[in-house]
Design an enzyme around this catalytic site. Structure first.
Site, PDB file in Angstrom:
ATOM      1  N   PHE A 173       0.671  -1.332   0.011  1.00 34.57           N
ATOM      2  CA  PHE A 173      -0.035   0.004  -0.036  1.00 34.57           C
ATOM      3  C   PHE A 173       0.911   1.385  -0.031  1.00 34.57           C
ATOM      4  O   PHE A 173       1.810   1.408   0.806  1.00 34.57           O
ATOM      5  CB  PHE A 173      -1.021   0.040   1.388  1.00 34.57           C
ATOM      6  CG  PHE A 173      -1.943   1.084   1.273  1.00 34.57           C
ATOM      7  CD1 PHE A 173      -3.140   1.186   0.487  1.00 34.57           C
ATOM      8  CD2 PHE A 173      -1.617   2.262   1.891  1.00 34.57           C
ATOM      9  CE1 PHE A 173      -3.852   2.321   0.462  1.00 34.57           C
ATOM     10  CE2 PHE A 173      -2.587   3.396   1.853  1.00 34.57           C
ATOM     11  CZ  PHE A 173      -3.567   3.240   0.965  1.00 34.57           C
ATOM     12  N   ASP A 219       8.970   2.530   1.364  1.00 36.38           N
ATOM     13  CA  ASP A 219       7.920   3.187   1.770  1.00 36.38           C
ATOM     14  C   ASP A 219       7.917   2.881   3.341  1.00 36.38           C
ATOM     15  O   ASP A 219       7.421   1.798   3.827  1.00 36.38           O
ATOM     16  CB  ASP A 219       6.386   2.622   1.169  1.00 36.38           C
ATOM     17  CG  ASP A 219       5.297   3.504   1.651  1.00 36.38           C
ATOM     18  OD1 ASP A 219       5.501   4.158   2.798  1.00 36.38           O
ATOM     19  OD2 ASP A 219       4.349   3.318   0.951  1.00 36.38           O
ATOM     20  N   LYS A 249       2.576  10.099   8.271  1.00 31.34           N
ATOM     21  CA  LYS A 249       1.979   9.630   9.466  1.00 31.34           C
ATOM     22  C   LYS A 249       2.504  10.074  10.871  1.00 31.34           C
ATOM     23  O   LYS A 249       2.307  11.202  10.936  1.00 31.34           O
ATOM     24  CB  LYS A 249       1.869   7.963   9.293  1.00 31.34           C
ATOM     25  CG  LYS A 249       0.912   7.606   8.161  1.00 31.34           C
ATOM     26  CD  LYS A 249       0.413   5.839   8.656  1.00 31.34           C
ATOM     27  CE  LYS A 249      -0.923   5.722   7.572  1.00 31.34           C
ATOM     28  NZ  LYS A 249      -0.844   4.719   6.554  1.00 31.34           N
TER      29      LYS A 249
HETATM   30  C1  LIG Z   1      -0.914   5.414   4.898  1.00 26.54           C
HETATM   31  C2  LIG Z   1      -0.131   4.991   4.211  1.00 26.54           C
HETATM   32  C3  LIG Z   1       0.378   5.341   2.927  1.00 26.54           C
HETATM   33  C4  LIG Z   1      -0.456   6.782   2.561  1.00 26.54           C
HETATM   34  O1  LIG Z   1      -0.452   7.799   3.446  1.00 26.54           O
HETATM   35  P1  LIG Z   1      -1.262   9.126   3.125  1.00 26.54           P
HETATM   36  O2  LIG Z   1      -1.014  10.117   4.178  1.00 26.54           O
HETATM   37  O3  LIG Z   1      -2.814   8.518   3.656  1.00 26.54           O
HETATM   38  O4  LIG Z   1      -1.312   9.643   1.915  1.00 26.54           O
HETATM   39  C5  LIG Z   1       1.275   5.328   2.070  1.00 26.54           C
HETATM   40  N1  LIG Z   1       2.156   4.100   2.396  1.00 26.54           N
HETATM   41  C6  LIG Z   1       1.921   3.488   3.534  1.00 26.54           C
HETATM   42  C7  LIG Z   1       2.852   2.246   3.643  1.00 26.54           C
HETATM   43  C8  LIG Z   1       0.940   3.632   4.320  1.00 26.54           C
HETATM   44  O5  LIG Z   1       0.652   3.148   5.448  1.00 26.54           O
END
Ligand SMILES: *Cc1c(COP(=O)(O)O)cnc(C)c1O
Length: 401
Positions: A137, A222, A251
């Site tokens: 994700f 990520d 986050k």
């Molecule tokens: C939450 C998340 C995102 C997206 O972040 P947003 O601030 O909602 O755009 C991307 N990568 C990972 C691994 C995430 O957990």
């Protein structure tokens, strides 16, 4: 407006979310109160965002102080809080350069665009393929959702951006078959969050790095969910033997204030020459002032070691619940990113456990339909933890009954 309720949501909001019935109104540490005054323990942490809990005094004063000075300038100017935060990130990681955004998706968007640009600048037009992993994700913009490996999130939004391939996570052979000199980047979470709290083997992570080096592909981590102390190190890559070329963070970075960052090396950063990418709000002084304070609090041995200790306590208590109710097949994860996978008897029922636990006074998350996920404040106290897990136990008792 005094007659606000959950029903108002359905009247005024686009129906892409389906929020819980209760509406949170006030938080302090890991405690939360709804509009009816009912108390909860927050073990969801705003989806791994509220690393210091709610309204931590250090964040409140950083926000208040900056609010009296300067809110916004755009990137036509730079500002002190942004430069200070960038310096801290560089001093504590592999990175030599930083780009600020407002969210994880935006930090990833910058990362993927930079990977494409760097490959084009250095190796030519043909080198443009991005390889990512199923169940990954990376955000909800069209590019990031396409790099993410979950079809349910791209369905209906075609045509999607091209040049993206997916392979199985934690399977080096699968990557070996697909990677080539046309690959510009391999994108991965060093621990899959949304995909089910999957911790890969160290050999896999090292193998990905080696394959990237062999094919002159960039390795993009990520760390939007795993970063900022969540796993017990400042960034999760620090548990492994590898460093990425690009890392995205968001986050917990702002502790609840929206901010994202892309970290990279001098060599790679060179491809983002003036005018190639940008953001109106990215590096905004308010966000950077708050994030800078959050960083100071988290990046200490006391807090990071405390995360490791709390992991053990969570795990022990979850195992105890499982001994009594036999509902989990595995307790997994790292630090305070914890997954409790449901066993055969409870497949697809994570939402029932989450709802029952909420009714009993604690917030938890799901990571797909078969995994309960917890991502509480890194500072959650023993008392809060016990109160929250006792609520979870009562919720489990109801679902299992
Ligand atoms: C939450 C998340 C995102 C997206 O972040 P947003 O601030 O909602 O755009 C991307 N990568 C990972 C691994 C995430 O957990």
């Amino acid at each position: 407006m005094s007659n606000i309720s959950r029903e108002t949501f359905d009247q005024v909001m686009v129906p892409n979310y389906s929020p819980m019935q209760m509406i949170p109104e006030k938080g302090e540490g890991s405690k939360l109160w709804d509009t009816e005054g009912k108390e909860y323990i927050d073990m969801a942490g705003g989806i791994a965002v509220n690393a210091l809990g709610h309204c931590h005094p250090a964040m409140v004063s950083a926000l208040n102080e900056q609010a009296q000075k300067l809110w916004h300038m755009s990137n036509v100017f730079t500002n002190k809080p942004a430069l200070e935060l960038a310096q801290k990130l560089i001093d504590s990681t592999f990175a030599e350069k930083v780009f600020f955004a407002n969210s994880g998706g935006e930090a990833n968007e910058a990362a993927f665009k930079l990977a494409r640009k760097y490959a084009k600048d250095n190796f030519g037009e043909e080198k443009n393929e991005i390889i990512a992993f199923y169940q990954g994700f990376h955000g909800r913009t069209l590019f990031t959702v396409s790099v993410g490996g979950q079809e349910k999130y791209t369905k209906g939004f075609e045509p999607l951006p091209g040049g993206i391939k997916h392979v199985e996570y934690n399977n080096l052979e699968a990557l070996k078959e697909v990677i080539s000199d046309k690959t510009c980047a391999v994108v991965m979470e060093p621990l899959q969050g949304e995909g089910g709290i999957i911790v890969p083997d160290n050999e896999f992570v090292q193998g990905v790095r080696d394959l990237c080096d062999k094919h002159n592909a960039l390795l993009v981590f990520d760390e939007v969910q795993t970063g900022m102390g969540r796993t017990g190190k400042l960034y999760a890559y620090m548990h492994t033997s590898v460093t990425p070329d690009i890392l995205s963070s968001a986050k917990a970075l702002g502790g609840g204030f929206p901010i994202g960052a892309m970290l990279t090396t001098d060599k790679v950063a060179k491809s983002f020459v003036v005018g190639t990418h940008g953001s109106t709000y990215g590096g905004n002084p308010l966000g950077c002032a708050v994030a800078s304070k959050v960083f100071d609090v988290i990046n200490t041995p006391e807090v990071l070691d405390g995360v490791v200790e709390r992991h053990e306590k969570f795990k022990a208590r979850l195992n105890q619940i499982n001994d009594k109710y036999n509902c989990f097949s595995e307790i997994r994860g790292r630090g305070l990113l914890i997954g409790a996978a449901l066993n055969e008897s409870f497949q697809g029922r994570a939402r029932d456990f989450m709802n029952a636990t909420l009714a009993e006074g604690a917030l938890i998350l799901m990571a797909g339909p078969n995994v309960l996920r917890m991502a509480p404040s890194l500072l959650i106290t023993d008392d809060e933890m016990e109160q929250g897990l006792a609520a979870l136990e009562r919720g489990v008792a109801q679902v299992v009954a």
